[in-house]
Design a protein around this motif. Structure first.
Motif, PDB file in Angstrom:
ATOM      1  N   ASP A 204     -21.542 -64.412-116.105  1.00  0.00           N
ATOM      2  CA  ASP A 204     -21.095 -63.172-116.855  1.00  0.00           C
ATOM      3  C   ASP A 204     -21.120 -62.038-115.854  1.00  0.00           C
ATOM      4  O   ASP A 204     -21.949 -61.139-115.545  1.00  0.00           O
ATOM      5  N   THR A 205     -20.203 -62.428-114.901  1.00  0.00           N
ATOM      6  CA  THR A 205     -19.903 -61.333-113.667  1.00  0.00           C
ATOM      7  C   THR A 205     -18.321 -61.076-113.734  1.00  0.00           C
ATOM      8  O   THR A 205     -17.583 -61.994-114.242  1.00  0.00           O
ATOM      9  N   LEU A 206     -17.773 -60.207-113.094  1.00  0.00           N
ATOM     10  CA  LEU A 206     -16.524 -60.126-112.590  1.00  0.00           C
ATOM     11  C   LEU A 206     -15.933 -61.360-112.349  1.00  0.00           C
ATOM     12  O   LEU A 206     -14.779 -61.758-112.838  1.00  0.00           O
ATOM     13  N   VAL A 207     -16.373 -62.022-111.148  1.00  0.00           N
ATOM     14  CA  VAL A 207     -15.864 -63.221-110.778  1.00  0.00           C
ATOM     15  C   VAL A 207     -15.756 -64.272-111.793  1.00  0.00           C
ATOM     16  O   VAL A 207     -15.012 -65.115-111.873  1.00  0.00           O
ATOM     17  N   GLY A 208     -16.987 -64.378-112.564  1.00  0.00           N
ATOM     18  CA  GLY A 208     -17.077 -65.300-113.525  1.00  0.00           C
ATOM     19  C   GLY A 208     -15.801 -65.223-114.698  1.00  0.00           C
ATOM     20  O   GLY A 208     -15.404 -66.272-115.125  1.00  0.00           O
ATOM     21  N   ARG A 209     -15.904 -63.906-115.058  1.00  0.00           N
ATOM     22  CA  ARG A 209     -14.899 -63.591-116.110  1.00  0.00           C
ATOM     23  C   ARG A 209     -13.481 -64.066-115.445  1.00  0.00           C
ATOM     24  O   ARG A 209     -12.584 -64.512-116.169  1.00  0.00           O
ATOM     25  N   ILE A 210     -13.031 -63.448-114.379  1.00  0.00           N
ATOM     26  CA  ILE A 210     -11.922 -63.937-113.722  1.00  0.00           C
ATOM     27  C   ILE A 210     -11.505 -65.301-113.609  1.00  0.00           C
ATOM     28  O   ILE A 210     -10.386 -65.784-113.996  1.00  0.00           O
ATOM     29  N   VAL A 211     -12.465 -65.980-113.187  1.00  0.00           N
ATOM     30  CA  VAL A 211     -12.370 -67.632-113.302  1.00  0.00           C
ATOM     31  C   VAL A 211     -11.971 -68.016-114.526  1.00  0.00           C
ATOM     32  O   VAL A 211     -11.271 -68.847-114.618  1.00  0.00           O
ATOM     33  N   ALA A 212     -12.871 -67.836-115.579  1.00  0.00           N
ATOM     34  CA  ALA A 212     -12.677 -68.299-116.934  1.00  0.00           C
ATOM     35  C   ALA A 212     -11.558 -67.787-117.640  1.00  0.00           C
ATOM     36  O   ALA A 212     -10.786 -68.547-118.228  1.00  0.00           O
ATOM     37  N   GLU A 213     -11.013 -66.587-117.260  1.00  0.00           N
ATOM     38  CA  GLU A 213      -9.900 -66.004-118.151  1.00  0.00           C
ATOM     39  C   GLU A 213      -8.590 -65.834-117.382  1.00  0.00           C
ATOM     40  O   GLU A 213      -7.595 -65.952-118.082  1.00  0.00           O
ATOM     41  N   GLN A 214      -8.540 -66.225-116.006  1.00  0.00           N
ATOM     42  CA  GLN A 214      -7.482 -66.231-115.266  1.00  0.00           C
ATOM     43  C   GLN A 214      -6.979 -67.337-114.544  1.00  0.00           C
ATOM     44  O   GLN A 214      -5.950 -68.108-114.630  1.00  0.00           O
ATOM     45  N   VAL A 215      -8.278 -67.813-113.860  1.00  0.00           N
ATOM     46  CA  VAL A 215      -7.842 -69.158-112.980  1.00  0.00           C
ATOM     47  C   VAL A 215      -7.944 -70.462-113.729  1.00  0.00           C
ATOM     48  O   VAL A 215      -6.769 -71.220-113.421  1.00  0.00           O
TER      49      VAL A 215
END
Length: 410
Positions: A204-215
């Motif tokens: 639940d971090t910026l990196v985690g959300r970008i990975v889950a939602e974009q990568v």
């Protein structure tokens, strides 16, 4: 042609831009300068011309374009490798920036204020409990800025110092291309491992959300995501930390203005005062790099397609035709746009986070330690004279031993 770029500063007045800018604004506001590699981009020094340059889509931040003005070997080291999103062609930049906008909306940033306050108090408590004099950079500004960006991204705090050293290598104008490439490789490798960990279990971090939602859905490649995370750490801690240090220095040197600031209660006044500090200090003092994609006229000067431009933010922020008595810090100055965070489509994505950090830092620092002062004469402070950010190697400070009581912040 003016002197080799960057123009020399007068280090007896470290918070001021190079004095030559004042002459150039009057006599040659758009003039060629020679960079380290022999190229001759156009230097833009006046406020209105910088505003025009940064707002014109014909001047691009795409660093792969012919004529793009690299200001150091470290800048040129990015050629031929995945570029952070700000340096991509405009369409790709807009796409990736849109992925980040939800992470930096004002409401989300404002919700972080209590956590930022707690971080500032924690670091300040530790500094106050230690010896005097203390180093305001290593003992306060850097730990605050690094903890905040690490917590936002999901980077373990224990890794922050290592990443900061690599970032400084890239931001140094004396790093060779080979050394800078090694630092870039190390940063990319670190953030690839962080991405891999979040692919297995998104946090639940910026990196985690970008990975889950974009990568993971395939909207953003891994190499672009790694470059994005690397850029966010680099831009998210260095400028903030150096501004904390140099902004505090400005307030220590101007006790009347410091008194004005700590007495402020209105949030709008406080925000305007921080903007004035950003105008006055401008730690990002290397020109905003652009390459002309078409012929364009700036300040009466024709710039041909394929030529480089350096739009100089610290000069524009001291333009006497726009700011009355611009070399004076005036925290009650009527606010107007300054270039600390850029302008146009490349206006800093994380500016709201930085502004909240600076509000909390300066109010907390000077309300809790009203006697804070330099522990050495200004001419004994060792400033970093060959880096892309204005800062000091150390900023020795001291205070009366009774200082440090935690007070409620506005």
């Amino acid at each position: 042609m003016s002197d080799s770029y960057p123009l020399p500063k007068d280090w007896q007045h470290p918070l001021d831009p190079p004095p030559e800018y004042k002459r150039l604004r009057k006599e040659a506001p758009v003039c060629p300068v020679r960079t380290w590699d022999g190229n001759t981009p156009w230097l833009v020094t006046r406020y209105e011309d910088v505003l025009a340059a940064l707002g014109d889509p014909r001047l691009s931040l795409d660093s792969s374009l012919p004529g793009f003005p690299h200001t150091s070997p470290a800048s040129a080291a990015r050629q031929g490798r995945p570029l952070p999103f700000p340096f991509l062609p405009d369409a790709e930049y807009r796409t990736q920036r849109a992925m980040l906008v939800p992470e930096f909306v004002p409401r989300r940033m404002e919700s972080l204020r209590p956590r930022i306050q707690a971080t500032v108090d924690e670091v300040l408590d530790a500094m106050l409990a230690g010896p005097r004099p203390a180093d305001l950079i290593a003992g306060f500004a850097l730990p605050v800025a690094m903890r905040i960006i690490c917590d936002l991204l999901g980077v373990p705090r224990a890794d922050a110092e290592h990443l900061h050293v690599l970032s400084r290598t890239i931001g140094s104008r004396t790093s060779s291309r080979e050394v800078a490439e090694g630092a870039l490789d190390a940063l990319d490798g670190y953030f690839q491992k962080l991405l891999d960990a979040n692919k297995a279990q998104p946090g639940d971090t910026l990196v985690g959300r970008i990975v889950a939602e974009q990568v993971l859905p395939g909207r953003l490649s891994e190499r672009d995501a790694v470059a994005m995370f690397h850029a966010l750490f680099y831009a998210g801690h260095g400028p903030s930390a150096y501004m904390m240090g140099m902004g505090a220095l400005a307030l220590m040197l101007e006790p009347e203005q410091r008194g004005v600031f700590v007495a402020m209660e209105d949030p709008g006044e406080i925000a305007a005062a921080v903007q004035e500090l950003l105008r006055y200090v401008t730690v990002s003092h290397i020109g905003r790099q652009r390459a002309a994609t078409q012929d364009i006229t700036i300040g009466g000067q024709l710039i041909r397609a394929g030529e480089g431009v350096l739009a100089q933010p610290d000069s524009a922020n001291r333009d006497e035709s726009v700011f009355t008595d611009p070399d004076r810090l005036d925290l009650r100055r009527e606010p107007r746009h300054n270039f600390a965070f850029g302008h146009g489509i490349h206006l800093c994505t994380g500016r709201m986070l930085a502004l909240i950090e600076l509000e909390v830092v300066f109010l907390t620092l000077f309300r809790r330690i009203p006697t804070l002062r330099l522990a050495v004469p200004l001419d004994q402070v060792a400033f970093k004279q060959n880096e892309n950010l204005l800062g000091a190697h150390e900023l020795p400070v001291t205070w009366e031993p009774s200082a440090g009581r935690t007070v409620e912040q506005t």
